[in-house]
Scaffold this active site. Sequence first.
Site, mmCIF file in Angstrom:
data_model
loop_
_atom_site.group_PDB
_atom_site.id
_atom_site.type_symbol
_atom_site.label_atom_id
_atom_site.label_comp_id
_atom_site.label_asym_id
_atom_site.label_seq_id
_atom_site.Cartn_x
_atom_site.Cartn_y
_atom_site.Cartn_z
ATOM 1 N N LYS A 199 0.729 -1.120 -0.059
ATOM 2 C CA LYS A 199 -0.110 -0.043 0.115
ATOM 3 C C LYS A 199 0.891 1.140 0.039
ATOM 4 O O LYS A 199 1.574 1.375 0.953
ATOM 5 C CB LYS A 199 -0.812 -0.037 1.086
ATOM 6 C CG LYS A 199 -1.760 1.318 1.233
ATOM 7 C CD LYS A 199 -2.865 1.018 2.378
ATOM 8 C CE LYS A 199 -3.395 2.524 2.391
ATOM 9 N NZ LYS A 199 -4.723 2.199 3.442
ATOM 10 N N LYS A 253 -2.162 -1.712 -3.754
ATOM 11 C CA LYS A 253 -3.163 -0.623 -3.865
ATOM 12 C C LYS A 253 -2.200 0.668 -3.965
ATOM 13 O O LYS A 253 -1.157 0.763 -3.219
ATOM 14 C CB LYS A 253 -3.913 -0.523 -2.599
ATOM 15 C CG LYS A 253 -4.745 0.616 -2.160
ATOM 16 C CD LYS A 253 -5.267 0.508 -0.856
ATOM 17 C CE LYS A 253 -6.143 1.639 -0.642
ATOM 18 N NZ LYS A 253 -6.524 2.027 0.480
HETATM 19 C C1 PBG Z 1 -7.135 3.231 5.286
HETATM 20 C C2 PBG Z 1 -7.652 3.232 3.971
HETATM 21 C C3 PBG Z 1 -7.576 4.378 2.809
HETATM 22 C C4 PBG Z 1 -8.091 3.711 1.814
HETATM 23 C C5 PBG Z 1 -8.627 2.277 1.942
HETATM 24 N N1 PBG Z 1 -8.359 2.250 3.376
HETATM 25 C C6 PBG Z 1 -7.083 5.664 2.894
HETATM 26 C C7 PBG Z 1 -5.650 5.818 3.410
HETATM 27 O O1 PBG Z 1 -4.902 4.962 3.484
HETATM 28 O O2 PBG Z 1 -5.520 7.066 3.500
HETATM 29 C C8 PBG Z 1 -8.361 4.335 0.563
HETATM 30 C C9 PBG Z 1 -9.151 3.655 -0.519
HETATM 31 C C10 PBG Z 1 -9.502 4.823 -1.625
HETATM 32 O O3 PBG Z 1 -8.916 5.671 -2.015
HETATM 33 O O4 PBG Z 1 -10.463 4.511 -2.401
HETATM 34 N N2 PBG Z 1 -8.221 2.940 6.126
#
Ligand code: PBG
Length: 328
Positions: A199, A253
């Site tokens: 991520k 992601k």
């Molecule tokens: C954190 C989380 C995020 C997203 C999914 N889980 C936000 C982040 O890490 O700031 C982002 C998903 C998206 O942008 O569609 N709980």
Amino acid sequence: MSAEFPVARPRRLRRNAPLRRMVAGTRLHPAELILPMFVKEGIAEPAPVGSMPGVVQHTRESLRKAAHDAAEAGVGGVILFGIPAVKDGRGSGADDPEGIVQLALNDLRSEVGDALVVMSDTCLDEYTDHGHCGILTETGEVDNDLTLERYAAAAVAQARAGSQVIAPSGMMDGQVGAIRAALDADGHAEIPILGYSVKYASAFYGPFRDAAECAPQFGDRSAYQQDPAGPVGEALREVRLDLAEGADAVMVKPALAYLDILRQVRDLVDVPVAAYQVSGEYAMVEAAAANGWIDRDRVIMESLIAIRRAGADLILTYWATEVARRLG
Ligand code: PBG
């Protein structure tokens, strides 16, 4: 052989739609799509998310209806994000049995739990008043190991509420292992973990932070999420660690800007690989389409095909229900 005309004619197989359909190497199926959904405590009507046209923060009631629609379209799963009415430093709403996400998980299990997979994102950022994904030290850093205890508690609360897959997204070291141990100890050895293994600290999450009301109040997430310019080996290392800690499936992601990473992860592992087409990817397409600059429906399908071809077995996308209907 004539030198004048080409012998190999790849165009033969592209001549008409039945030929193209027959030889298409990349196909999408509704069951591979996962719909991310937001449920907010204390609202009477669904609240549109300005930066994500077509996406809403749901009430418990509208969430059930939308999950029902997703199931009817053949979507494989939904993943739930909760927005509590009150936030605090430790993210109490994350593991409160009466917290919004737990109540909504319960609703979804009884509404659609036999038709699709009800999953939950496990993190603290939607629940903390500072918007970070963990517990802060006095100097404002995220404390890894204190945060693991909170993730474990949140995962157990979600499992008790009926979540069928736990998906930790906070990028703390050891989060999969800590959650696995806690789930097992609470009698949930059968519940799989989908690790958000890779991520990135991505600007493509911008609109999500409106949807989940979780923008960090200071700083950013670069000290726990991966650097977009970071070494590729770091991504593979994160995946190996998650598998060693017991992850049953892994995620990359965002999706479109990281297709190279997705391919490498797919080639590395023998578990299902998910890719998250995130809020910014969604918003860009919707915005351009609203201006008449691109063909919305074709761009959606092309982007999903690209993610699939790069190696995703599962795709999280805000278009899941619409696309499943189109495929159906
Ligand atoms: C954190 C989380 C995020 C997203 C999914 N889980 C936000 C982040 O890490 O700031 C982002 C998903 C998206 O942008 O569609 N709980």
